[in-house]
Design a protein around this motif. Structure first.
Motif, PDB file in Angstrom:
ATOM      1  N   THR A 108      21.870  11.945 -19.338  1.00  0.00           N
ATOM      2  CA  THR A 108      21.661  12.781 -18.155  1.00  0.00           C
ATOM      3  C   THR A 108      20.277  13.429 -18.193  1.00  0.00           C
ATOM      4  O   THR A 108      19.771  13.877 -17.165  1.00  0.00           O
ATOM      5  CB  THR A 108      22.743  13.867 -18.037  1.00  0.00           C
ATOM      6  N   GLU A 128      16.660  -0.096 -13.584  1.00  0.00           N
ATOM      7  CA  GLU A 128      16.808  -0.506 -12.191  1.00  0.00           C
ATOM      8  C   GLU A 128      15.841  -1.628 -11.834  1.00  0.00           C
ATOM      9  O   GLU A 128      16.197  -2.582 -11.122  1.00  0.00           O
ATOM     10  CB  GLU A 128      16.611   0.676 -11.243  1.00  0.00           C
ATOM     11  N   GLU A 137      27.627   7.607 -15.083  1.00  0.00           N
ATOM     12  CA  GLU A 137      27.414   8.903 -15.734  1.00  0.00           C
ATOM     13  C   GLU A 137      28.737   9.422 -16.282  1.00  0.00           C
ATOM     14  O   GLU A 137      29.752   9.431 -15.583  1.00  0.00           O
ATOM     15  CB  GLU A 137      26.830   9.907 -14.741  1.00  0.00           C
ATOM     16  N   HIS A 140      26.113  -0.517 -12.220  1.00  0.00           N
ATOM     17  CA  HIS A 140      24.718  -0.358 -12.629  1.00  0.00           C
ATOM     18  C   HIS A 140      24.460   0.985 -13.297  1.00  0.00           C
ATOM     19  O   HIS A 140      23.827   1.044 -14.347  1.00  0.00           O
ATOM     20  CB  HIS A 140      23.779  -0.529 -11.437  1.00  0.00           C
ATOM     21  N   ARG A 141      24.946   2.073 -12.714  1.00  0.00           N
ATOM     22  CA  ARG A 141      24.765   3.398 -13.313  1.00  0.00           C
ATOM     23  C   ARG A 141      26.126   4.063 -13.468  1.00  0.00           C
ATOM     24  O   ARG A 141      26.889   4.146 -12.514  1.00  0.00           O
ATOM     25  CB  ARG A 141      23.874   4.287 -12.458  1.00  0.00           C
ATOM     26  N   ARG A 201      17.570  12.309 -15.659  1.00  0.00           N
ATOM     27  CA  ARG A 201      17.407  12.756 -14.271  1.00  0.00           C
ATOM     28  C   ARG A 201      17.300  14.277 -14.179  1.00  0.00           C
ATOM     29  O   ARG A 201      17.300  14.840 -13.089  1.00  0.00           O
ATOM     30  CB  ARG A 201      18.560  12.258 -13.393  1.00  0.00           C
ATOM     31  N   MET A 235      15.749   4.950 -16.958  1.00  0.00           N
ATOM     32  CA  MET A 235      16.326   4.776 -15.623  1.00  0.00           C
ATOM     33  C   MET A 235      15.463   3.850 -14.768  1.00  0.00           C
ATOM     34  O   MET A 235      15.972   2.948 -14.084  1.00  0.00           O
ATOM     35  CB  MET A 235      16.469   6.142 -14.945  1.00  0.00           C
ATOM     36  N   CYS A 294      23.077  -3.784 -21.251  1.00  0.00           N
ATOM     37  CA  CYS A 294      23.583  -2.422 -21.067  1.00  0.00           C
ATOM     38  C   CYS A 294      22.714  -1.479 -21.909  1.00  0.00           C
ATOM     39  O   CYS A 294      22.492  -1.719 -23.095  1.00  0.00           O
ATOM     40  CB  CYS A 294      25.042  -2.338 -21.497  1.00  0.00           C
ATOM     41  N   THR A 322      24.842   6.853 -18.714  1.00  0.00           N
ATOM     42  CA  THR A 322      24.136   8.129 -18.877  1.00  0.00           C
ATOM     43  C   THR A 322      25.114   9.219 -19.312  1.00  0.00           C
ATOM     44  O   THR A 322      25.731   9.876 -18.481  1.00  0.00           O
ATOM     45  CB  THR A 322      23.418   8.535 -17.576  1.00  0.00           C
ATOM     46  N   SER A 375      23.106  -2.657 -16.724  1.00  0.00           N
ATOM     47  CA  SER A 375      23.786  -1.372 -16.560  1.00  0.00           C
ATOM     48  C   SER A 375      23.095  -0.311 -17.398  1.00  0.00           C
ATOM     49  O   SER A 375      22.516  -0.606 -18.444  1.00  0.00           O
ATOM     50  CB  SER A 375      25.247  -1.467 -17.011  1.00  0.00           C
ATOM     51  N   VAL A 376      23.179   0.925 -16.942  1.00  0.00           N
ATOM     52  CA  VAL A 376      22.712   2.050 -17.750  1.00  0.00           C
ATOM     53  C   VAL A 376      23.826   3.092 -17.776  1.00  0.00           C
ATOM     54  O   VAL A 376      24.344   3.498 -16.741  1.00  0.00           O
ATOM     55  CB  VAL A 376      21.383   2.629 -17.224  1.00  0.00           C
ATOM     56  N   GLY A 397      21.445   5.501 -21.768  1.00  0.00           N
ATOM     57  CA  GLY A 397      20.472   6.486 -21.324  1.00  0.00           C
ATOM     58  C   GLY A 397      20.965   7.893 -21.634  1.00  0.00           C
ATOM     59  O   GLY A 397      21.534   8.155 -22.695  1.00  0.00           O
TER      60      GLY A 397
END
Length: 237
Positions: free
Chosen positions: A139, A163, A224, A221-222, A142, A159, A134, A180, A177-178, A137
């Motif tokens: 925001t 992936e 936010e 996986h992601r 992106r 990111m 894990c 964000t 997993s990330v 990250g």
């Protein structure tokens, strides 16, 4: 006699001496034994005491994850079921005001340390056919902003790295997993900044716990996580 339900899995958390890393360690202490990593040995010990009080067995490793050789020596071959790559730094200033030292430190901690730490413990996960990586990250991974030329760049790297790694190791039973977060009330912000509307470190810890305790066949996986509104303080809800 112990049963499978009695066996606590082991989570390794970097940057565990303060802020988000400390909150993640405390949250995972409810269900995992811990290996906590950080540069500040005294603060790391304080985190360990709090996690032990929560029921976890805790091992502290004072090491600078920027140092690839020291990190490999400290972590290679260690049994880790969950790795939380949390360590990170930010220097938010225009590119032309940034020193080479400030640039390199962000790249070393936010990017290169991902290699050092993950490379040390991932082979064991793959060999055992289970595990979870894990990564914390942002925001900023992106979007972009003035003063974020390096920091935002490193989080964009996170990111892509996350992936790509997920695609490489998922068939071996290892999840990636990330998380964000948006703005989190930590020492990242200058003194005097209004942080009353921001997320708290404990909110990110809850997101990590959700990701790493998902059913084995399901991968978050992601994820936010944002403050609802910069115009509403947390205590207004």
């Amino acid at each position: 006699m112990s049963t499978k339900a009695d066996i606590r899995t082991v989570a390794l958390v970097t940057g565990a001496s303060r802020g988000i890393g400390r909150a993640i360690s405390l949250r995972l202490a409810e269900s995992h034994d811990l290996v906590i990593v950080g540069r500040d040995e005294a603060k790391l010990s304080d985190t360990a005491d709090s996690c032990t009080a929560a029921g976890a067995s805790v091992q502290t490793i004072p090491v600078d994850v920027q140092d690839g050789l020291a990190t490999a020596k400290a972590l290679t071959g260690m049994h880790v079921d969950v790795l939380v790559n949390n360590a990170g730094v930010a220097v938010l200033k225009p590119f032309l005001d940034m020193t080479a030292e400030e640039w390199n430190r962000q790249v070393n901690v936010n990017v290169n340390a991902l290699y050092h730490v993950t490379r040390a413990v991932l082979p064991g996960m793959v060999q055992r056919g289970r595990g979870h990586v894990c990564i914390i990250g942002s925001t900023a991974g992106r979007n972009t902003f003035v003063g974020g030329s390096c920091y935002s760049g490193t989080k964009h790297f996170v990111m892509g790295f996350a992936e790509s790694l997920m695609l490489e190791v998922r068939d071996a039973g290892v999840g990636v997993s990330v998380i964000t977060p948006g703005s989190v009330a930590t020492e990242l912000f200058p003194e005097g900044t209004n942080t009353a509307w921001m997320l708290e470190p404990e909110n990110i810890a809850d997101a990590v716990a959700f990701a790493v305790t998902a059913p084995p066949h399901m991968l978050v996986h992601r994820l936010e996580v944002r403050p609802l509104s910069p115009k509403r303080p947390r205590d207004s809800f």
